[in-house]
Every structure is written in C-alpha cells, then in structure tokens.
Design a protein around this motif. Sequence first.
Motif, mmCIF file in Angstrom:
data_model
loop_
_atom_site.group_PDB
_atom_site.id
_atom_site.type_symbol
_atom_site.label_atom_id
_atom_site.label_comp_id
_atom_site.label_asym_id
_atom_site.label_seq_id
_atom_site.Cartn_x
_atom_site.Cartn_y
_atom_site.Cartn_z
ATOM 1 N N GLY A 1 0.938 -1.311 -0.090
ATOM 2 C CA GLY A 1 0.023 -0.059 -0.218
ATOM 3 C C GLY A 1 0.666 1.066 -0.015
ATOM 4 N N PHE A 2 1.986 1.327 -0.624
ATOM 5 C CA PHE A 2 2.758 2.464 -0.501
ATOM 6 C C PHE A 2 2.493 3.226 -1.761
ATOM 7 C CE2 PHE A 2 5.161 -0.478 2.051
ATOM 8 C CZ PHE A 2 5.732 0.272 3.239
ATOM 9 N N PRO A 3 2.442 4.612 -1.527
ATOM 10 C CA PRO A 3 2.231 5.482 -2.745
ATOM 11 C C PRO A 3 3.276 5.644 -3.818
ATOM 12 C CG PRO A 3 2.641 6.857 -1.116
ATOM 13 C CD PRO A 3 2.415 5.490 -0.559
ATOM 14 N N ALA A 4 3.424 5.723 -5.194
ATOM 15 C CA ALA A 4 4.116 5.885 -6.044
ATOM 16 C C ALA A 4 5.300 7.009 -5.500
ATOM 17 C CB ALA A 4 3.814 6.431 -7.352
ATOM 18 N N GLU A 5 4.804 8.011 -4.741
ATOM 19 C CA GLU A 5 5.849 9.069 -4.503
ATOM 20 C C GLU A 5 6.621 8.763 -3.186
ATOM 21 O OE1 GLU A 5 1.898 10.552 -6.146
ATOM 22 O OE2 GLU A 5 2.631 9.112 -4.562
ATOM 23 N N ALA A 6 6.603 7.733 -2.368
ATOM 24 C CA ALA A 6 7.127 7.168 -1.251
ATOM 25 C C ALA A 6 8.603 7.412 -1.328
ATOM 26 C CB ALA A 6 6.630 5.900 -0.790
ATOM 27 N N ARG A 7 9.027 7.880 -0.262
ATOM 28 C CA ARG A 7 10.853 7.699 -0.278
ATOM 29 C C ARG A 7 11.126 7.804 1.037
ATOM 30 N NH1 ARG A 7 12.138 14.396 -1.350
ATOM 31 N NH2 ARG A 7 11.241 15.002 0.567
ATOM 32 N N ALA A 8 12.358 7.541 1.093
ATOM 33 C CA ALA A 8 13.068 7.394 2.464
ATOM 34 C C ALA A 8 12.306 6.529 3.321
ATOM 35 C CB ALA A 8 13.029 8.894 3.588
ATOM 36 N N CYS A 9 12.295 5.326 2.813
ATOM 37 C CA CYS A 9 11.434 4.040 3.486
ATOM 38 C C CYS A 9 12.447 3.774 4.495
ATOM 39 C CB CYS A 9 11.208 3.074 2.368
ATOM 40 S SG CYS A 9 9.743 3.329 1.478
ATOM 41 N N ALA A 10 12.153 3.041 5.577
ATOM 42 C CA ALA A 10 12.935 2.660 6.757
ATOM 43 C C ALA A 10 12.140 1.756 7.552
ATOM 44 C CB ALA A 10 13.372 3.838 7.619
ATOM 45 N N PHE A 11 12.776 0.535 7.706
ATOM 46 C CA PHE A 11 12.297 -0.396 8.606
ATOM 47 C C PHE A 11 12.193 -0.173 10.004
ATOM 48 C CE2 PHE A 11 13.138 -4.219 11.428
ATOM 49 C CZ PHE A 11 11.798 -4.806 11.258
ATOM 50 N N GLY A 12 11.227 -0.530 10.784
ATOM 51 C CA GLY A 12 11.412 -0.326 12.329
ATOM 52 C C GLY A 12 10.479 -1.244 13.128
ATOM 53 N N TRP A 13 10.364 -1.278 14.371
ATOM 54 C CA TRP A 13 9.359 -2.208 15.139
ATOM 55 C C TRP A 13 8.893 -1.459 16.061
ATOM 56 C CZ3 TRP A 13 11.558 -3.933 19.522
ATOM 57 C CH2 TRP A 13 12.868 -3.889 20.009
ATOM 58 N N ALA A 14 7.857 -1.743 16.533
ATOM 59 C CA ALA A 14 7.264 -1.064 18.059
ATOM 60 C C ALA A 14 6.890 -2.155 18.940
ATOM 61 C CB ALA A 14 5.940 -0.360 17.480
ATOM 62 N N GLN A 15 7.049 -1.770 20.342
ATOM 63 C CA GLN A 15 6.864 -2.796 21.170
ATOM 64 C C GLN A 15 5.972 -2.057 22.141
ATOM 65 O OE1 GLN A 15 11.122 -2.877 22.753
ATOM 66 N NE2 GLN A 15 10.092 -3.498 24.517
ATOM 67 N N ASP A 16 5.014 -2.846 22.808
ATOM 68 C CA ASP A 16 4.158 -2.396 23.783
ATOM 69 C C ASP A 16 4.676 -2.286 25.197
ATOM 70 O OD1 ASP A 16 1.634 -2.092 22.546
ATOM 71 O OD2 ASP A 16 1.390 -4.200 22.377
ATOM 72 N N ASP A 17 3.986 -1.403 26.142
ATOM 73 C CA ASP A 17 4.375 -1.727 27.575
ATOM 74 C C ASP A 17 4.432 -3.189 27.988
ATOM 75 O OD1 ASP A 17 4.458 1.118 27.613
ATOM 76 O OD2 ASP A 17 2.530 1.236 28.629
ATOM 77 N N ALA A 18 5.248 -3.477 28.855
ATOM 78 C CA ALA A 18 5.484 -5.012 29.326
ATOM 79 C C ALA A 18 4.111 -5.368 29.869
ATOM 80 C CB ALA A 18 6.281 -5.190 30.455
ATOM 81 N N ILE A 19 3.231 -4.690 30.427
ATOM 82 C CA ILE A 19 1.948 -5.235 30.825
ATOM 83 C C ILE A 19 0.759 -5.472 29.719
ATOM 84 C CG2 ILE A 19 2.114 -4.419 33.141
ATOM 85 C CD1 ILE A 19 0.304 -1.961 32.293
ATOM 86 N N ALA A 20 1.134 -5.029 28.689
ATOM 87 C CA ALA A 20 0.132 -5.059 27.583
ATOM 88 C C ALA A 20 0.511 -5.816 26.301
ATOM 89 C CB ALA A 20 -0.031 -3.558 27.001
ATOM 90 N N GLY A 21 1.914 -6.065 26.222
ATOM 91 C CA GLY A 21 2.176 -6.710 24.949
ATOM 92 C C GLY A 21 3.413 -7.872 25.406
ATOM 93 N N ILE A 22 3.788 -8.795 24.337
ATOM 94 C CA ILE A 22 4.905 -9.814 24.642
ATOM 95 C C ILE A 22 6.072 -9.536 23.818
ATOM 96 C CG2 ILE A 22 5.117 -12.099 24.788
ATOM 97 C CD1 ILE A 22 2.312 -12.529 25.339
#
Length: 217
Positions: A89-110
Amino acid sequence: MPWFTDLIAPLFYLLVVATATAIPTKPAQTRADTPLCPPPNSTARIFASALYPLFPGMPDLVSPPTDDFHVQYNNQTRLSIQQAIVFTGFPAEARACAFGWAQDDAIAGILVAGGDGLLTGRQLAGFPSLAPAPASGSGVSAAAVQAFDTAGPGSAFHPDFTSWDRETRGTTHSSGPGSIACAPDIYVIFEKEHATSGNVFLKKTPGSGLFVDYNCP
C-alpha cells in the motif's frame, strides 16, 4: 388546455432553479493528495500485512501467514526459523523508506529476546505465488522465497532486539532512512545468523509490530 400549462410552468421553474444551484462535482484527487502521502515534513507508517514462517531445514514446507514475528536459530539443534514479511500500500511518491518495530508496555504486550537478539534483514526482489499449506489455507516455503533473496551482504540491515524485553515502557525502533528501497509493495526476509543462538518473538497487537516509515516529496 390551461390545466396542462399550469402544470408545466412550475415544473419548468423548478428545473431551472435546480440546475442553477447544482453543487459542482469534486475534482478527482491526485495520488499525492490521498491519505497515503503524509503532510510535508512528516512521515507515514505502514505495518506488516502478512508474516510467513520459513524453515530452511525443511525448504519445501509451505507455511501459512501468522500474526506474530518469530525468528530464531539454535546452535545445538540447528533449528532455524526465518520469516518473510509483506508490507503493502505504498504510494508511488514514497521515499526514505525505513524499517522499524514497535513494542508495547510490558503489561500489554509480549516481546521475548532470548540469547543474541541481533537479526539480519534483506529486502526481497519479489515474492512467490501462494501455495496450498498442509493443514489449511495457503502460504509460501523457504525454497520459493529463496529465489527472490538476491540482495548482497552490503544491502543487509541488522535490527537488534537484545535486552529490549527487559523494558517496562513501550517504545519504537527504526533502522533509519535508506534501509529499504521504496516500492508499492515491499518484501523483507529476516533470519538469525548462525554464529550464536538467539530467539526473538514479538506478539502483534494494535500498538506493536513491524513497520516501514516513509515520506513524500
């Protein structure tokens, strides 16, 4: 026929008024005007849409997609689990693509990062067609994905999950712009290098998971 004239005159008047006050048609949005492109000087984020487990030790095993991220290698058993990730779903104009990851608070996620959590990621040149999985549904195999794993060592990036499972508060991590070549659909493979044992598991929730950030000109 005065009754006919009396009927036509009001109808003609209503037609003229409606035509004069008609709301003009809204012009079609260009691609850059759509929500896919963020405002200037800001970024947008797309989370992974599918995660496929791969088993190099069983290269022809077809695995359906999962919700969670899981990559590991064990020096004793030689068990290796890779994962092929799909972002769409990226637009044709997309640039500066960068991988990342997000983690929850310890009480909410694993998040589990056992042993060495340094992983290797490579962008795939494409993605294979889905094949029937043994149990149900459809998926891909390590052998099918390998045909698209053509990036050299210099194109790899290395997200490090080590010790982040000790954190109480949620956070996000980015590999920085340029780690991913922007495209309408982006495919990435992750593995644990065989130098050391490690096991990374990140449960997908509304606030956690793998993503690619980008901006537009």
